[in-house]
Design an enzyme around this catalytic site. Structure first.
Site, short mmCIF file in Angstrom:
data_model
loop_
_atom_site.label_atom_id
_atom_site.label_comp_id
_atom_site.label_asym_id
_atom_site.label_seq_id
_atom_site.Cartn_x
_atom_site.Cartn_y
_atom_site.Cartn_z
N ARG A 119 -5.35 0.76 -6.76
CA ARG A 119 -4.11 1.36 -6.24
C ARG A 119 -3.61 2.50 -7.12
O ARG A 119 -2.90 3.38 -6.67
CB ARG A 119 -3.00 0.31 -6.15
CG ARG A 119 -3.27 -0.81 -5.16
CD ARG A 119 -1.98 -1.61 -4.95
NE ARG A 119 -2.22 -2.92 -4.34
CZ ARG A 119 -2.31 -3.13 -3.03
NH1 ARG A 119 -2.20 -2.13 -2.19
NH2 ARG A 119 -2.50 -4.35 -2.56
N GLU A 160 3.87 4.25 6.17
CA GLU A 160 2.64 3.45 6.06
C GLU A 160 1.63 4.18 5.19
O GLU A 160 1.57 5.41 5.21
CB GLU A 160 2.02 3.29 7.45
CG GLU A 160 2.52 2.08 8.22
CD GLU A 160 1.67 0.85 7.96
OE1 GLU A 160 1.24 0.63 6.82
OE2 GLU A 160 1.45 0.10 8.92
N ASP A 161 0.82 3.42 4.46
CA ASP A 161 -0.27 4.05 3.71
C ASP A 161 -1.39 4.47 4.66
O ASP A 161 -1.93 5.56 4.57
CB ASP A 161 -0.80 3.11 2.61
CG ASP A 161 -1.13 1.71 3.14
OD1 ASP A 161 -0.77 1.39 4.29
OD2 ASP A 161 -1.74 0.93 2.38
N LYS A 192 -6.79 6.50 10.99
CA LYS A 192 -8.18 6.42 11.46
C LYS A 192 -8.18 6.47 12.99
O LYS A 192 -8.08 5.40 13.63
CB LYS A 192 -8.81 5.11 10.98
CG LYS A 192 -9.01 5.00 9.49
CD LYS A 192 -9.64 3.66 9.15
CE LYS A 192 -9.90 3.50 7.68
NZ LYS A 192 -10.36 2.14 7.33
N ASP A 243 -5.87 -0.56 -1.96
CA ASP A 243 -6.64 -1.37 -2.88
C ASP A 243 -7.96 -1.86 -2.32
O ASP A 243 -8.17 -1.88 -1.11
CB ASP A 243 -5.83 -2.62 -3.27
CG ASP A 243 -5.78 -3.64 -2.14
OD1 ASP A 243 -5.41 -3.25 -1.01
OD2 ASP A 243 -6.14 -4.80 -2.37
N PHE A 300 -13.99 2.57 4.78
CA PHE A 300 -13.06 1.89 3.88
C PHE A 300 -12.67 2.81 2.72
O PHE A 300 -13.53 3.37 2.04
CB PHE A 300 -13.70 0.61 3.34
CG PHE A 300 -12.75 -0.21 2.52
CD1 PHE A 300 -11.72 -0.93 3.12
CD2 PHE A 300 -12.85 -0.23 1.13
CE1 PHE A 300 -10.82 -1.67 2.36
CE2 PHE A 300 -11.97 -0.97 0.36
CZ PHE A 300 -10.95 -1.69 0.98
N GLY A 354 0.77 -1.25 0.00
CA GLY A 354 0.00 0.00 0.00
C GLY A 354 0.79 1.28 0.00
O GLY A 354 0.35 2.29 -0.55
N ASP A 408 -4.80 1.85 10.90
CA ASP A 408 -6.19 1.58 11.26
C ASP A 408 -6.21 1.17 12.75
O ASP A 408 -6.15 2.02 13.62
CB ASP A 408 -6.68 0.48 10.30
CG ASP A 408 -8.15 0.16 10.42
OD1 ASP A 408 -8.93 1.03 10.80
OD2 ASP A 408 -8.54 -0.98 10.12
#
Ligand code: 5GP
Length: 178
Positions: A168, A102-103, A134, A162, A155, A48, A106
């Site tokens: 992506r 990091e993308d 998040k 993705d 989401f 990601g 969560d």
């Protein structure tokens, strides 16, 4: 493109590509200031974070290296669920200042795993840079040092993230429509 369809789902644009690019510039400037005069290793988490890592790294003017690791799931022999491990370590990072890229953060499970691995490898310092965070989903105590955008617990896809392998390549971040 305000809306897009990926496989069976509809997504709405949430963060335009231009905003992402501007914010990454600001994050890079902050990192350049904080790490001035230091030798840094950036560690991108695949898949990601590949776009975020590339765009941020281009704006870094420190003495810096970049490396990538990937989170792989395997079926544990005893546990019923899948176990995750990080593969692809090929950089000597002992004694280094590391910035994890990091993308999205969560729950923070992934982050905890990465930070644990870095401690085993005896790095001098670890900071975390994530494009998306998040806060309502986050369950850990590890500080997330550089955050691009705080987003609701929905989401999202695009800009490296993705849905079932697709999406992506979208230049913006999109959120799932009801
Ligand atoms: P965590 O371990 O913090 O719960 O989750 C981190 C990983 O879950 C991310 O690296 C990403 O792969 C995945 N993830 C969490 N939220 C999202 C989301 O909204 N969209 C996508 N595409 N992946 C997500």
């Amino acid at each position: 493109m305000r809306e897009t369809v990926i496989l069976d789902k509809k997504f709405r644009e949430m963060i335009p590509g231009e905003d992402i690019s501007k914010r990454i510039g600001e994050m890079a400037a902050e990192i350049n200031r904080d790490y001035k005069g230091k030798d840094v290793v950036f560690l991108g988490i695949l898949n990601g974070a590949f776009l975020f890592a590339a765009d941020l790294f281009k704006k870094i003017d420190l003495k810096a290296r970049i490396s990538f690791v990937k989170l792989a799931s395997y079926q544990g022999t005893r546990s019923s669920g899948s176990v995750k491990e990080l593969i692809g370590w090929n950089e000597d990072i002992k004694g280094m200042e590391v910035i994890v890229l990091e993308d999205i953060v969560d729950t923070g499970h992934t982050l905890e795993l990465i930070v644990g691995e870095l401690k085993i490898r005896k790095v001098t310092g670890v900071k975390i840079a994530t494009l998306l965070f998040k806060p309502d989903a986050y369950k850990k105590k590890i500080p997330v040092d550089y955050v691009g955008f705080r987003i609701p617990n929905d989401f999202v896809v695009g800009y490296g993230l993705d849905y079932d392998g697709y999406g992506r390549n979208l230049p913006s971040v999109y959120t799932l429509m009801e």
